[in-house]
Design an enzyme around this catalytic site. Structure first.
Site, mmCIF file in Angstrom:
data_model
loop_
_atom_site.group_PDB
_atom_site.id
_atom_site.type_symbol
_atom_site.label_atom_id
_atom_site.label_comp_id
_atom_site.label_asym_id
_atom_site.label_seq_id
_atom_site.Cartn_x
_atom_site.Cartn_y
_atom_site.Cartn_z
ATOM 1 N N SER A 137 38.524 71.880 65.403
ATOM 2 C CA SER A 137 39.472 70.788 65.254
ATOM 3 C C SER A 137 40.860 71.307 65.629
ATOM 4 C CB SER A 137 39.445 70.305 63.799
ATOM 5 O OG SER A 137 40.428 69.327 63.587
ATOM 6 N N LYS A 163 37.482 68.800 69.012
ATOM 7 C CA LYS A 163 38.052 67.583 68.413
ATOM 8 C C LYS A 163 39.558 67.739 68.451
ATOM 9 C CE LYS A 163 38.619 66.364 63.515
ATOM 10 N NZ LYS A 163 37.911 66.198 62.219
ATOM 11 N N LYS A 165 43.235 66.010 67.159
ATOM 12 C CA LYS A 165 43.881 65.045 66.289
ATOM 13 C C LYS A 165 44.765 64.165 67.155
ATOM 14 C CE LYS A 165 42.672 66.667 62.192
ATOM 15 N NZ LYS A 165 41.957 65.839 61.205
ATOM 16 N N ASP A 190 40.333 62.411 66.276
ATOM 17 C CA ASP A 190 40.456 62.060 64.856
ATOM 18 C C ASP A 190 41.866 61.534 64.609
ATOM 19 O OD1 ASP A 190 40.423 61.842 62.108
ATOM 20 O OD2 ASP A 190 39.989 63.966 61.715
ATOM 21 N N GLU A 215 37.209 59.252 65.187
ATOM 22 C CA GLU A 215 37.147 59.429 63.733
ATOM 23 C C GLU A 215 38.299 58.724 63.028
ATOM 24 O OE1 GLU A 215 36.564 63.572 62.807
ATOM 25 O OE2 GLU A 215 37.243 63.344 60.734
ATOM 26 N N ASP A 240 35.649 59.107 57.964
ATOM 27 C CA ASP A 240 35.910 60.292 57.147
ATOM 28 C C ASP A 240 36.504 59.786 55.819
ATOM 29 O OD1 ASP A 240 37.111 62.528 55.947
ATOM 30 O OD2 ASP A 240 38.073 63.293 57.735
ATOM 31 N N LYS A 264 32.182 65.275 54.129
ATOM 32 C CA LYS A 264 32.834 66.432 53.518
ATOM 33 C C LYS A 264 32.340 66.416 52.086
ATOM 34 C CE LYS A 264 37.019 66.216 56.312
ATOM 35 N NZ LYS A 264 38.414 65.731 56.375
ATOM 36 N N GLY A 292 35.677 69.396 57.582
ATOM 37 C CA GLY A 292 36.342 70.490 56.885
ATOM 38 C C GLY A 292 37.742 70.134 56.456
HETATM 39 O O1 OSB Z 1 40.497 64.795 58.880
HETATM 40 O O2 OSB Z 1 38.978 66.163 59.323
HETATM 41 C C1 OSB Z 1 40.110 65.949 58.883
HETATM 42 C C2 OSB Z 1 41.936 69.222 58.064
HETATM 43 C C3 OSB Z 1 42.627 68.848 56.937
HETATM 44 C C4 OSB Z 1 42.511 67.560 56.484
HETATM 45 C C5 OSB Z 1 41.713 66.627 57.149
HETATM 46 C C6 OSB Z 1 40.994 67.015 58.272
HETATM 47 C C7 OSB Z 1 41.142 68.327 58.756
HETATM 48 C C8 OSB Z 1 40.494 68.826 59.964
HETATM 49 C C9 OSB Z 1 40.229 70.316 60.051
HETATM 50 O O3 OSB Z 1 40.219 68.142 60.923
HETATM 51 C C10 OSB Z 1 38.779 70.641 59.943
HETATM 52 C C11 OSB Z 1 38.563 72.111 59.642
HETATM 53 O O4 OSB Z 1 38.515 72.496 58.460
HETATM 54 O O5 OSB Z 1 38.425 72.870 60.593
HETATM 55 MG MG MG Z 2 38.972 63.592 59.699
#
Ligand code: OSB
Ligand code: MG
Length: 372
Positions: A137, A163, A165, A190, A215, A240, A264, A292
């Site tokens: 991510s 992925k 953001k 995401d 996402e 999510d 999660k 995560g």
């Molecule tokens: O939305 O998936 C998410 C990290 C912190 C809070 C929300 C998210 C995330 C990530 C990181 O996308 C995922 C990771 O732990 O590698």
């Molecule tokens: Mg997410």
């Protein structure tokens, strides 16, 4: 299992790089590590991946410590003997919400339980594979050259899916640029709830890029508007934030709000709820993957175990420890066993050892409650 004591650590670990999402930037990653000691002399570990502030979720380090001290510890005092981790859900059922706080304790009980069975955690939960796919991510980078370099770096490293953001103003362009540079790689985005239905045009444009999924495009509490958006685009919507329980998963499925779920375990109250969602997903052919929250090696162990469940069909947001941390608090740190894959360890429980000195080094405070 009879609980003798429970200890909570407020852990703060500096990330190698700032991680930015549509809800904010994280430099120091906070969480609460949970340690449960049994009267039989076994120790179980868990992690509540709560942030400093109520950004991803309303839960924070302090709400978690408060709920532990005021409500969860007193309940555990009265219910020190548990046959199975799922009994904790029953014990704590009067507490509404605070799923991440509950998950921190539930995880530690799963570790303890599988250690008492002398089984690796992934076996104790009924996992069906012994290696899990790693995706990565990437935060909101805001600089196209830097983004493209990072994508190349992670692909070279073996990550099996990228992925990124997104956030209004940083969405179609970065996706276009990645496709131009790297072609047909497994790619998804995401939004962390940053858009409204008024911005449907953004998703219609993204629909042209063959993304694996989009996402959490809309509001974190919404299921209805996601169903409208899903009917307007071909790309699967993955939820999510909006899925906090099996109930949400069922409601969203009936409404047509999503086609994929990012599970999660911490967001839904622990591994037991993940098992229920896995059963529902397997029955209805809904693909899952494990998300995560920048976990330490402790939380990462539970992600790895969950990713062995049968309905997991996409690469997970489970990277190597070193993607986020120079030094992990577990030994060994999580790293690829094969290129792009992590393997749950064969030892009882989570399989990794917590390095107490490092845990103490990163803990700003610690609270121990003796129950027996
Ligand atoms: O939305 O998936 C998410 C990290 C912190 C809070 C929300 C998210 C995330 C990530 C990181 O996308 C995922 C990771 O732990 O590698
Ligand atoms: Mg997410």
């Amino acid at each position: 299992m009879e609980i003798e004591s429970i200890t909570f650590y407020h852990v703060v670990m500096r990330l190698r790089d700032v991680f930015e999402t549509s809800f904010g930037a994280t430099r120091d990653r906070h969480c609460v590590v949970v340690r449960v000691d049994s009267t039989e002399g076994l120790t179980g570990w868990g992690e509540a991946p709560v942030d400093e502030g109520p950004w991803y979720s309303y839960e924070t380090v302090y709400t978690t410590l408060y709920v532990y001290r005021e409500f969860i510890v007193p309940l555990l005092r009265k219910n020190r003997v548990l046959e199975h981790p799922r009994d904790f859900l029953e014990v704590s059922s009067r507490i509404r919400g605070y799923k991440m706080a509950k998950a921190g304790v539930e995880f530690a009980l799963w570790d303890l339980y599988s250690k008492s069975l002398k089984q690796p955690l992934y076996r104790a939960i009924g996992g069906v594979r012994d290696r899990v796919e790693s995706g990565v991510s990437i935060g909101v980078i805001g600089d196209m050259d830097k983004l493209l370099k990072l994508v190349g770096f992670f692909l070279d490293h073996g990550y099996r899916r990228i992925k990124i953001k997104i956030s209004p103003g940083w969405d179609v362009e970065p996706v276009r640029a990645i496709r131009r540079e790297y072609g047909d790689i497994p790619l998804q985005v995401d939004a962390n709830a940053a858009y409204t239905l008024k911005q449907v045009d953004v998703f219609k444009k993204l629909d042209e890029y063959g993304l694996l999924m989009i996402e959490q495009p809309l509001h974190y509490e919404d299921l209805y508007e996601h169903s409208i958006l899903q009917s307007a685009i071909r790309t699967p919507i993955c939820l999510d934030e909006s899925i906090k329980s099996l109930r949400d998963a069922v409601a969203g499925y009936r409404l047509g709000s999503y086609r994929v779920i990012n599970v999660k375990p911490a967001r839904i109250g622990g591994l037991q709820e993940a098992l229920l969602i896995n059963d529902f997903a397997a029955k209805h052919g809904i693909p899952l993957w494990i998300g995560g929250m920048l976990e330490t090696g402790i939380g990462r162990s539970f992600q790895v175990a969950a990713a062995t469940l049968s309905a997991v069909k996409y690469p997970n947001d489970i990277s190597e420890s070193q993607r986020y941390y120079e030094e992990d608090i577990v030994e060994p740190a999580w790293s690829f066993a094969e290129r792009g894959f992590l393997k749950p360890l064969k030892k009882p429980g989570i399989g990794v050892e917590v390095d107490i000195d490092r845990l103490e080094k990163y803990s700003t405070r610690k609270y121990r409650f003796k129950l027996a």
